[in-house]
Write a protein that holds these residues in place. Structure first.
Motif, PDB file in Angstrom:
ATOM      1  N   LEU A  31       0.828  -1.206   0.000  1.00 11.70           N
ATOM      2  CA  LEU A  31       0.000   0.000   0.000  1.00 11.70           C
ATOM      3  C   LEU A  31       0.868   1.264   0.000  1.00 11.70           C
ATOM      4  CD1 LEU A  31      -2.714  -1.206   2.530  1.00 11.70           C
ATOM      5  CD2 LEU A  31      -3.053  -0.772   0.081  1.00 11.70           C
ATOM      6  N   GLN A  32       1.983   1.221   0.715  1.00 13.50           N
ATOM      7  CA  GLN A  32       2.925   2.342   0.670  1.00 13.50           C
ATOM      8  C   GLN A  32       3.477   2.531  -0.746  1.00 13.50           C
ATOM      9  OE1 GLN A  32       5.833   1.228   3.690  1.00 13.50           O
ATOM     10  NE2 GLN A  32       5.152   2.912   4.999  1.00 13.50           N
ATOM     11  N   THR A  33       3.861   1.422  -1.373  1.00 10.58           N
ATOM     12  CA  THR A  33       4.455   1.472  -2.706  1.00 10.58           C
ATOM     13  C   THR A  33       3.458   2.021  -3.725  1.00 10.58           C
ATOM     14  OG1 THR A  33       5.877  -0.420  -2.173  1.00 10.58           O
ATOM     15  CG2 THR A  33       5.579   0.107  -4.503  1.00 10.58           C
ATOM     16  N   GLU A  34       2.202   1.614  -3.623  1.00  8.86           N
ATOM     17  CA  GLU A  34       1.174   2.106  -4.545  1.00  8.86           C
ATOM     18  C   GLU A  34       1.008   3.621  -4.416  1.00  8.86           C
ATOM     19  OE1 GLU A  34      -2.297  -0.168  -3.631  1.00  8.86           O
ATOM     20  OE2 GLU A  34      -1.534  -2.003  -4.578  1.00  8.86           O
ATOM     21  N   LEU A  35       1.070   4.118  -3.189  1.00 15.98           N
ATOM     22  CA  LEU A  35       0.987   5.562  -2.993  1.00 15.98           C
ATOM     23  C   LEU A  35       2.187   6.274  -3.609  1.00 15.98           C
ATOM     24  CD1 LEU A  35      -0.256   6.238   0.661  1.00 15.98           C
ATOM     25  CD2 LEU A  35      -1.526   6.491  -1.469  1.00 15.98           C
ATOM     26  N   LYS A  36       3.383   5.715  -3.402  1.00 16.33           N
ATOM     27  CA  LYS A  36       4.594   6.350  -3.929  1.00 16.33           C
ATOM     28  C   LYS A  36       4.560   6.415  -5.453  1.00 16.33           C
ATOM     29  CE  LYS A  36       9.648   6.320  -3.510  1.00 16.33           C
ATOM     30  NZ  LYS A  36       9.910   6.546  -4.935  1.00 16.33           N
ATOM     31  N   ASP A  37       4.049   5.385  -6.079  1.00 17.76           N
ATOM     32  CA  ASP A  37       3.972   5.362  -7.538  1.00 17.76           C
ATOM     33  C   ASP A  37       2.983   6.396  -8.072  1.00 17.76           C
ATOM     34  OD1 ASP A  37       5.804   3.332  -7.552  1.00 17.76           O
ATOM     35  OD2 ASP A  37       4.324   1.727  -7.773  1.00 17.76           O
TER      36      ASP A  37
END
Length: 520
Positions: free
Chosen positions: A421-427
């Protein structure tokens, strides 16, 4: 001239009466005879609410009647804040501003809590990274606490011991790796670190302590001296002999182009610092196994292992601060257990997760060799609430609950979900500079432009865009800690995938607004 004489007489009368009042406060037995002699109005011997009788005794019946009448109905938000303004001080921040922004928490349930207006918040920081089991107290924990209340609620720690102290200590000895078999109980994390500092000095006979700049170890004088971040500054000058050093992640530069090089160079720098200070002068090195409020900084491979080696070579006590990390937060029972092979610190400090912060409690664990020293040498540390039976009972109940329900296994299942979920936000969002997590210990760093510059520099003034971001999170029902240009994703360890997704939906919405402040 007659007016001048009157002023002089008034001054002399006032000075005599002031001395008498001072005597009254220093010796209550003098109240009655002095009241008989003085002409000072009786109200001078009462509080502003006038619940003291003329003989100086508190009128408890009238006071209780007034108090019961005032609070007979459920308090509104405004009523709570007004009493808070009138009768309390806040920690850390100016009390006026803190009261203006404070949430009035009236109820908790699971990973949520509610304010006095009935608004529901998802707790994404476990309050102070401590409500590890959320806000519903398990029945098993209540039973342990109630059983202790019904048997003995308090026991003098210098001269008595209790069955609950024996049970909890035996359980902790089994939970900890290596020969960490002895425990000293405190009221919280700061006191635990104070205790560890003094134990290390007494054990080694040395004075100097090394601690890192990007660290926080507690709000008391010794723990604050250990702390490296700006919260230390107002308490200085402070405890002597504390030397700060940089960890592998300085704020504004890199030790190397990759983790391996950075770790090697940083450790060389640490060895040189020890050389300058004199190895035989250094009692201990304090490290947060995973740095907490200074950035969720996960130590690079081999870093803690090498510090363990450096300590062994120089007779230095290695202290791991597990106040935030401990009892499952990082995906292992303790943060130092991510090492390979697993190291054994000489002293471990803990609090928060040891009992989910249901009541105040902290502890210090130490290896057998250190405990043996204090079998014949006084530890010279103690407090009224040391080994408080109610606190010990709460920890015993919480740890048994966690073992029974495999809380650690649940954290290990949720950790990759949090990472995804963190990675999806960063992208998706240009304002995100970096993400980090280990277990359910996470953080997101924000940037205001493509150069990677933060909205708020180190210890800098608040930025309007960050203030709005915080407001958007709260307005949409998510509570977390925002520090400078970073915000934390540290929910209770009991959170499920659906609740994590709900939290990140709120964050996504707030970041969409924040992105409008991004300078391309």
């Amino acid at each position: 001239s007659s007016f001048t004489v009157t002023l002089r007489d008034c001054k002399q009368w006032y000075q005599r009466r002031v001395r008498e009042v001072q005597m009254i406060h220093s010796s209550p037995k003098l109240i009655r005879p002095l009241l008989a002699r003085t002409n000072i109005p009786r109200a001078c011997f009462s509080t502003s609410t006038n619940f003291y009788k003329e003989n100086g005794q508190l009128n408890g019946k009238d006071l209780l009647a007034k108090h019961s009448d005032k609070f007979k109905n459920e308090m509104t938000h405004d009523e709570i804040i007004q009493v808070i303004r009138d009768n309390t001080l806040f920690s850390w921040n100016p009390s006026g501003a803190a009261a203006n922004s404070a949430l009035t928490v009236t109820k908790g349930e699971g990973v949520y809590f509610y304010d006095a207006k009935g608004k529901k918040y998802l707790d994404f920081n476990s309050q102070a990274m401590c409500s590890n089991l959320g806000h519903t107290v398990p029945q098993e924990v209540k039973d342990e606490i109630n059983n202790q209340l019904n048997t003995i609620a308090y026991s003098y720690p210098c001269a008595t011991v209790t069955p609950i102290k024996a049970k909890l200590s035996a359980l902790l000895a089994d939970i900890f790796p290596g020969d960490i078999n002895h425990f000293f109980y405190t009221s919280g994390g700061a006191e635990s670190n104070e205790t560890a500092l003094r134990m290390a000095r007494l054990y080694t006979g040395r004075h100097k302590i090394l601690a890192r700049y990007r660290s926080y170890h507690g709000g008391t004088l010794g723990a604050m001296a250990l702390t490296g971040d700006p919260r230390r500054w107002p308490s200085e000058p402070s405890v002597t002999g504390i030397i700060h050093f940089m960890d592998p992640y300085p704020y504004s530069f890199n030790w190397g182009d990759n983790h391996e090089e950075a770790t090697k160079r940083n450790l060389q720098y640490l060895k040189e610092t020890i050389m300058y200070e004199g190895p035989k002068n250094i009692a201990a090195i304090f490290v947060e196994s995973v740095t907490g409020t200074n950035g969720i900084l996960i130590p690079p491979k081999g870093y803690l292992e090498e510090i363990r080696k450096i300590c062994d070579e120089n007779g230095i006590v290695m202290v791991c601060d597990e106040v935030m990390n401990g009892f499952g937060r990082t995906g292992q029972m303790f943060g130092f257990m991510h090492t390979n092979p697993v190291i054994t610190p000489d002293i471990v400090t803990m609090a928060k997760g040891i009992n989910g912060a249901f009541v105040p409690l902290g502890a210090v664990g130490c290896r057998d060799k250190i405990a043996k020293h204090f079998e014949t040498n006084a530890i010279s540390i103690g407090s009224t609430y040391n080994s408080h039976p109610i606190g010990l009972a709460s920890a015993y109940g919480v740890l048994k609950y966690m073992l029974k329900n495999d809380t650690l296994g649940h954290v290990q299942q949720m950790a990759p979900v949090l990472k995804r979920l963190q990675t999806e936000l960063k992208d998706k969002h240009p304002t995100i500079k970096a993400i980090r997590n280990t277990g359910l210990f996470g953080i997101i760093d924000l940037q205001k432009n493509s150069k990677g510059e933060p909205f708020v520099v180190y210890n800098g003034a608040p930025h309007a865009a960050i203030n709005q971001f915080k407001a958007d999170l709260l307005n949409n029902g998510l509570f977390t800690l925002i520090r400078w240009s970073s915000f934390f994703t540290n929910p209770p360890l009991t959170i499920n995938e659906k609740e994590l997704a709900q939290g990140f939906e709120i964050i996504d919405k707030a970041l969409t607004t924040l992105d409008k402040s991004f300078e391309k």
